[in-house]
Design an enzyme around this catalytic site. Structure first.
Site, short mmCIF file in Angstrom:
data_model
loop_
_atom_site.label_atom_id
_atom_site.label_comp_id
_atom_site.label_asym_id
_atom_site.label_seq_id
_atom_site.Cartn_x
_atom_site.Cartn_y
_atom_site.Cartn_z
CB SER A 147 -0.84 -0.01 1.28
OG SER A 147 -1.40 1.27 1.53
CE1 TYR A 160 -4.02 -2.25 5.13
CE2 TYR A 160 -3.30 -0.01 4.66
CZ TYR A 160 -3.78 -1.24 4.22
OH TYR A 160 -4.01 -1.45 2.88
N1 LIG Z 1 -8.58 -1.16 -1.89
C1 LIG Z 1 -7.60 -0.29 -1.83
O1 LIG Z 1 -7.77 0.89 -2.19
C2 LIG Z 1 -6.24 -0.69 -1.35
C3 LIG Z 1 -5.27 0.32 -1.19
C4 LIG Z 1 -4.01 -0.04 -0.76
C5 LIG Z 1 -3.70 -1.35 -0.50
N2 LIG Z 1 -4.67 -2.30 -0.64
C6 LIG Z 1 -4.30 -3.68 -0.32
O2 LIG Z 1 -4.73 -4.54 -1.36
C7 LIG Z 1 -5.17 -5.77 -0.80
C8 LIG Z 1 -6.61 -6.03 -1.19
O3 LIG Z 1 -7.40 -4.98 -0.72
P1 LIG Z 1 -8.98 -4.93 -0.95
O4 LIG Z 1 -9.41 -3.58 -0.53
O5 LIG Z 1 -9.28 -5.41 -2.31
O6 LIG Z 1 -9.46 -6.00 0.15
P2 LIG Z 1 -10.93 -6.45 0.54
O7 LIG Z 1 -11.94 -5.90 -0.40
O8 LIG Z 1 -11.10 -6.19 2.00
O9 LIG Z 1 -10.87 -8.03 0.31
C9 LIG Z 1 -10.11 -8.81 1.15
C10 LIG Z 1 -10.09 -10.22 0.62
O10 LIG Z 1 -9.30 -11.00 1.52
C11 LIG Z 1 -10.07 -12.11 1.97
N3 LIG Z 1 -9.61 -12.38 3.33
C12 LIG Z 1 -9.62 -11.56 4.40
N4 LIG Z 1 -9.05 -12.16 5.45
C13 LIG Z 1 -8.66 -13.39 5.03
C14 LIG Z 1 -7.99 -14.48 5.64
N5 LIG Z 1 -7.63 -14.42 6.93
N6 LIG Z 1 -7.74 -15.58 4.91
C15 LIG Z 1 -8.11 -15.67 3.60
N7 LIG Z 1 -8.74 -14.66 2.97
C16 LIG Z 1 -9.02 -13.54 3.68
C17 LIG Z 1 -11.51 -11.70 1.82
O11 LIG Z 1 -12.29 -12.84 1.56
P3 LIG Z 1 -13.38 -13.46 2.54
O12 LIG Z 1 -13.95 -12.30 3.33
O13 LIG Z 1 -14.35 -14.07 1.58
O14 LIG Z 1 -12.64 -14.44 3.37
C18 LIG Z 1 -11.44 -10.85 0.53
O15 LIG Z 1 -11.47 -11.68 -0.59
C19 LIG Z 1 -4.94 -5.66 0.70
O16 LIG Z 1 -3.68 -6.17 1.03
C20 LIG Z 1 -4.97 -4.17 0.95
O17 LIG Z 1 -4.26 -3.79 2.10
C21 LIG Z 1 -5.92 -2.00 -1.05
#
Ligand SMILES: NC(=O)c1ccc[n+]([C@@H]2O[C@H](COP(=O)([O-])OP(=O)(O)OC[C@H]3O[C@@H](n4cnc5c(N)ncnc54)[C@H](OP(=O)(O)O)[C@@H]3O)[C@@H](O)[C@H]2O)c1
Length: 256
Positions: A147, A160
């Site tokens: 991130s 985080y």
């Molecule tokens: N979205 C952004 O703008 C953004 C920005 C910077 C960085 N990131 C990074 O990008 C990544 C994805 O972000 P996102 O926003 O797309 O995430 P998200 O929408 O919260 O999705 C998280 C995913 O992880 C799964 N998950 C959560 N805990 C888990 C566990 N213990 N074991 C297995 N699966 C698990 C969830 O599936 P289930 O709930 O079905 O288990 C879901 O598929 C993360 O590392 C986040 O920090 C995102």
């Protein structure tokens, strides 16, 4: 003349946390680029919904229902996956949970739980994957979602940022340890993507406009805008890229 090769044909990619958000976007892009993708999440119904989503688009997908934080089961689950589907050529460490609290508000249990899932689980899985990739002589790829919080911190989001700074270290540690085996490790540092997990931030009357106001592109990223970076780092075209973290943030982190 030969155009750069971005095909993932013949590859198997395990993407942790790929039932929604950026993980699902990466899975769709990998499947569209020819890879067989392993969809992971904690809930069987959500995993199967994502698998069907990939298949409906003409891709190949398999389920892996597993909580990556369950380290007692992780080695066994990973071995079973390798026996069933072969060693993944590509591992994407995408799981990342968040607790929007200051350090002062966070309990010892909350700190431990977030660092465990976001950082320690990825370290363990990367180790297992890299060892299997090396054993099988694969030109493996490990790609870790960090991130912009891997280099800066925002008030009210302390643990985080600590976890993401740690993952930036993991990207580099893997790059130097497994580079000699022909395995590369890189990261992607997303900025603010309009995914499900950001609804709360986007709707916040203070943080929402603040985030947009600081971004040179003056908009949130669309979820599919993660795809190019993720495919590139997994593809033959990135064969000499190792230990790099590709920032995909619209210029957010260079503006002040
Ligand atoms: N979205 C952004 O703008 C953004 C920005 C910077 C960085 N990131 C990074 O990008 C990544 C994805 O972000 P996102 O926003 O797309 O995430 P998200 O929408 O919260 O999705 C998280 C995913 O992880 C799964 N998950 C959560 N805990 C888990 C566990 N213990 N074991 C297995 N699966 C698990 C969830 O599936 P289930 O709930 O079905 O288990 C879901 O598929 C993360 O590392 C986040 O920090 C995102």
């Amino acid at each position: 003349m030969q155009a750069p090769d971005f095909s993932l044909s013949g590859k198997t990619a395990l993407i942790t946390g790929s039932t929604q958000g950026l993980g699902f976007e990466i899975a769709k892009a990998y499947a569209a680029s020819g890879a067989r993708v392993i969809i992971n999440g904690r809930s069987e119904s959500r995993v199967m919904r994502a698998v069907r989503g990939i298949e409906a688009g003409g891709g190949r997908a398999e389920p892996l229902v597993h909580d990556v934080g369950d380290l007692a089961e992780q080695a066994k689950v990973f071995e079973q996956l390798c026996s069933r589907s072969g060693t993944p050529d590509i591992l994407v460490n995408n799981v990342g949970v968040r607790l929007r609290k200051s350090l002062g508000e966070s309990s010892a249990e909350e700190i431990q739980a977030l660092i465990h899932v976001d950082l320690i689980a990825a370290m363990h899985l990367s180790k297992l994957a890299a060892q299997r990739m090396a054993q099988d002589g694969l030109a493996g790829r490990i790609i870790t979602l960090t991130s912009i919080a891997d280099r800066v911190a925002r008030p009210g989001d302390a643990i985080y940022a600590v976890a993401k700074h740690g993952l930036a270290g993991l990207v580099k540690a893997l790059a130097v340890e497994y580079g000699p085996a022909g395995i590369t490790s890189n990261g992607i540092a997303p900025g603010t993507f309009a995914t499900e997990s950001n609804v709360q931030l986007a709707d916040d009357p203070v943080q929402g406009p603040r985030v947009l106001g600081r971004n040179p592109l003056e908009r949130w990223a669309l979820p599919h805008e993660i795809a190019g970076a993720a495919v590139f780092l997994a593809s033959p075209s990135a064969s000499y890229v190792n230990g790099h973290i590709l920032v995909v943030d619209g210029g957010f982190s260079v503006a002040f």
